[in-house]
Design a protein around this motif. Structure first.
Motif, PDB file in Angstrom:
ATOM      1  N   ARG A 199      22.750  41.949 -49.811  1.00  8.37           N
ATOM      2  CA  ARG A 199      23.853  42.839 -49.271  1.00  8.37           C
ATOM      3  C   ARG A 199      24.885  42.878 -48.525  1.00  8.37           C
ATOM      4  O   ARG A 199      25.985  43.543 -48.323  1.00  8.37           O
ATOM      5  N   GLY A 200      25.068  41.033 -47.499  1.00  6.05           N
ATOM      6  CA  GLY A 200      26.155  40.797 -47.507  1.00  6.05           C
ATOM      7  C   GLY A 200      26.052  40.546 -45.583  1.00  6.05           C
ATOM      8  O   GLY A 200      27.523  40.681 -44.839  1.00  6.05           O
ATOM      9  N   TYR A 201      25.206  41.349 -45.464  1.00  4.49           N
ATOM     10  CA  TYR A 201      25.110  40.771 -43.564  1.00  4.49           C
ATOM     11  C   TYR A 201      25.091  39.731 -42.821  1.00  4.49           C
ATOM     12  O   TYR A 201      24.274  38.550 -43.974  1.00  4.49           O
ATOM     13  N   SER A 202      25.478  39.506 -42.448  1.00  5.73           N
ATOM     14  CA  SER A 202      25.049  38.006 -41.644  1.00  5.73           C
ATOM     15  C   SER A 202      23.595  38.447 -41.067  1.00  5.73           C
ATOM     16  O   SER A 202      23.212  39.089 -40.029  1.00  5.73           O
ATOM     17  N   TYR A 203      23.322  37.087 -40.621  1.00  4.10           N
ATOM     18  CA  TYR A 203      21.907  37.219 -40.243  1.00  4.10           C
ATOM     19  C   TYR A 203      21.488  35.473 -39.427  1.00  4.10           C
ATOM     20  O   TYR A 203      22.546  34.479 -40.087  1.00  4.10           O
ATOM     21  N   GLU A 204      20.949  35.883 -38.296  1.00  3.21           N
ATOM     22  CA  GLU A 204      20.312  34.487 -37.876  1.00  3.21           C
ATOM     23  C   GLU A 204      19.399  33.971 -38.121  1.00  3.21           C
ATOM     24  O   GLU A 204      18.316  34.726 -37.489  1.00  3.21           O
ATOM     25  N   ILE A 205      18.625  32.897 -38.327  1.00  6.44           N
ATOM     26  CA  ILE A 205      17.378  32.500 -37.599  1.00  6.44           C
ATOM     27  C   ILE A 205      16.810  32.210 -36.570  1.00  6.44           C
ATOM     28  O   ILE A 205      17.343  30.589 -36.752  1.00  6.44           O
ATOM     29  N   LEU A 206      15.877  32.178 -36.304  1.00  2.99           N
ATOM     30  CA  LEU A 206      15.661  31.580 -34.913  1.00  2.99           C
ATOM     31  C   LEU A 206      13.831  31.272 -34.812  1.00  2.99           C
ATOM     32  O   LEU A 206      13.042  32.385 -35.571  1.00  2.99           O
ATOM     33  N   PRO A 207      13.106  30.306 -34.646  1.00  2.02           N
ATOM     34  CA  PRO A 207      11.980  30.773 -34.284  1.00  2.02           C
ATOM     35  C   PRO A 207      10.937  30.797 -33.970  1.00  2.02           C
ATOM     36  O   PRO A 207      11.950  31.820 -32.764  1.00  2.02           O
ATOM     37  N   ASN A 208       9.655  31.631 -33.897  1.00  2.00           N
ATOM     38  CA  ASN A 208       8.991  32.706 -33.155  1.00  2.00           C
ATOM     39  C   ASN A 208       7.500  32.169 -33.000  1.00  2.00           C
ATOM     40  O   ASN A 208       6.936  31.631 -34.647  1.00  2.00           O
ATOM     41  N   SER A 209       6.731  33.298 -32.258  1.00  5.89           N
ATOM     42  CA  SER A 209       5.454  32.581 -32.093  1.00  5.89           C
ATOM     43  C   SER A 209       4.302  33.894 -32.971  1.00  5.89           C
ATOM     44  O   SER A 209       4.960  34.970 -32.651  1.00  5.89           O
ATOM     45  N   TRP A 210       3.396  32.801 -33.350  1.00  4.24           N
ATOM     46  CA  TRP A 210       2.374  34.617 -33.842  1.00  4.24           C
ATOM     47  C   TRP A 210       0.769  34.362 -33.192  1.00  4.24           C
ATOM     48  O   TRP A 210       0.665  32.790 -34.124  1.00  4.24           O
ATOM     49  N   THR A 211       0.483  35.396 -32.880  1.00  7.03           N
ATOM     50  CA  THR A 211      -0.804  34.874 -32.774  1.00  7.03           C
ATOM     51  C   THR A 211      -2.034  36.052 -33.670  1.00  7.03           C
ATOM     52  O   THR A 211      -1.828  37.740 -33.370  1.00  7.03           O
ATOM     53  N   ASN A 212      -2.918  35.657 -33.316  1.00  3.63           N
ATOM     54  CA  ASN A 212      -4.132  36.136 -34.104  1.00  3.63           C
ATOM     55  C   ASN A 212      -4.510  37.109 -33.784  1.00  3.63           C
ATOM     56  O   ASN A 212      -4.603  37.176 -32.617  1.00  3.63           O
ATOM     57  N   ARG A 213      -4.631  38.213 -34.284  1.00  4.44           N
ATOM     58  CA  ARG A 213      -5.017  39.670 -33.013  1.00  4.44           C
ATOM     59  C   ARG A 213      -6.900  39.083 -32.237  1.00  4.44           C
ATOM     60  O   ARG A 213      -7.500  38.839 -33.142  1.00  4.44           O
ATOM     61  N   LYS A 214      -6.986  39.784 -31.648  1.00  7.09           N
ATOM     62  CA  LYS A 214      -8.228  39.827 -30.053  1.00  7.09           C
ATOM     63  C   LYS A 214      -9.747  40.537 -30.963  1.00  7.09           C
ATOM     64  O   LYS A 214     -10.595  40.320 -30.860  1.00  7.09           O
TER      65      LYS A 214
END
Length: 252
Positions: A199-214
């Motif tokens: 739909r033409g919205y502007s977006y940025e892409i940034l790195p993020n982290s993910w940790t499996n649930r404990k």
């Protein structure tokens, strides 16, 4: 263009039987945002929990002014719970955050600051570019994740490589422009970014982290989700190629 409006950040957290981790998640999240002096609310959606999650939320709500919780009284499911939250948040922008602390509050701060700086319509996370990290990611899920995301990237001719990543930040007006939502389950995680892009919205892409649930167990059932993801992909493909831009962004 610098955005000088002080934005309020809303965080939507779906919670199903998260008694072992929800309190720690809420405390860490709010403490991080408060230390950064970010105006925020935390909206937890109790999704038919049958453990002590509701009692914990009621107690914490009286202790934490930024916290409120509501109950998903309709059909249970990740998508239904998140949609309940997306229809009830009060901030200028909103992020979906996992109750099990698989997401990092510091990444949310980074996303929010980028939106403030660039005035973009959305910020998407990627765990697979430089700076992104995953901890204890199950190998079979990793293989399926990369396969699915590469298929999506090729189908839609987009540069984004982590569409299935739930960790994203959207402006309120962006979220309003993505309505109506149709995904009842985890396929909502791809419906929202694909609509944003189409739909033409502007977006940025940034790195993020993910940790499996404990603690606890994941509610994502891969076999059950295959056809549901495929349905949303077809839905978005039809919009991309046949809607003639009827749903495209119409505000500045």
């Amino acid at each position: 263009m610098q955005n000088y409006h002080v934005m309020k950040l809303s965080i939507v957290i779906p919670a199903y039987n998260e008694q072992d981790c929800i309190e720690d998640t809420l405390i860490r999240l709010s403490n991080t945002l408060s230390s950064e002096k970010i105006d925020h609310e935390i909206l937890v959606i109790n999704d038919h929990s049958n453990d002590n999650t509701p009692d914990i939320l009621i107690r914490m709500e009286s202790e934490m002014p930024v916290l409120r919780h509501i109950t998903n009284e309709g059909t249970n499911g990740f998508g239904y719970a998140v949609r309940k939250g997306l229809n009830n948040f009060t901030g200028d922008c909103v992020a979906v955050f996992m109750a099990d602390m698989s997401d990092d509050p510091n990444d949310l701060v980074t996303f929010f600051r980028r939106m403030e700086k660039t005035d973009c319509d959305a910020v998407f996370g990627t765990r697979w570019k430089k700076g992104g990290k995953v901890y204890d990611y199950p190998k079979h899920k990793l293989w399926l994740n990369r396969l699915a995301n590469n298929i999506i990237r090729l189908m839609f001719h987009i540069r984004y490589d982590d569409t299935t990543n739930a960790f994203k930040l959207y402006k309120r007006k962006t979220m309003e422009g993505l309505q109506p939502f149709i995904s009842p389950h985890f396929n909502l995680t791809i419906e929202l970014p694909l609509k944003t892009i189409i739909r033409g919205y502007s977006y940025e892409i940034l790195p993020n982290s993910w940790t499996n649930r404990k603690t606890g167990k994941s509610n994502l059932k891969i076999r059950e989700m295959g056809t549901r993801y495929f349905f949303i992909l077809l839905y978005c493909l039809i919009e991309k190629y046949f809607s003639k831009g009827d749903f495209n962004k119409k505000w500045d």
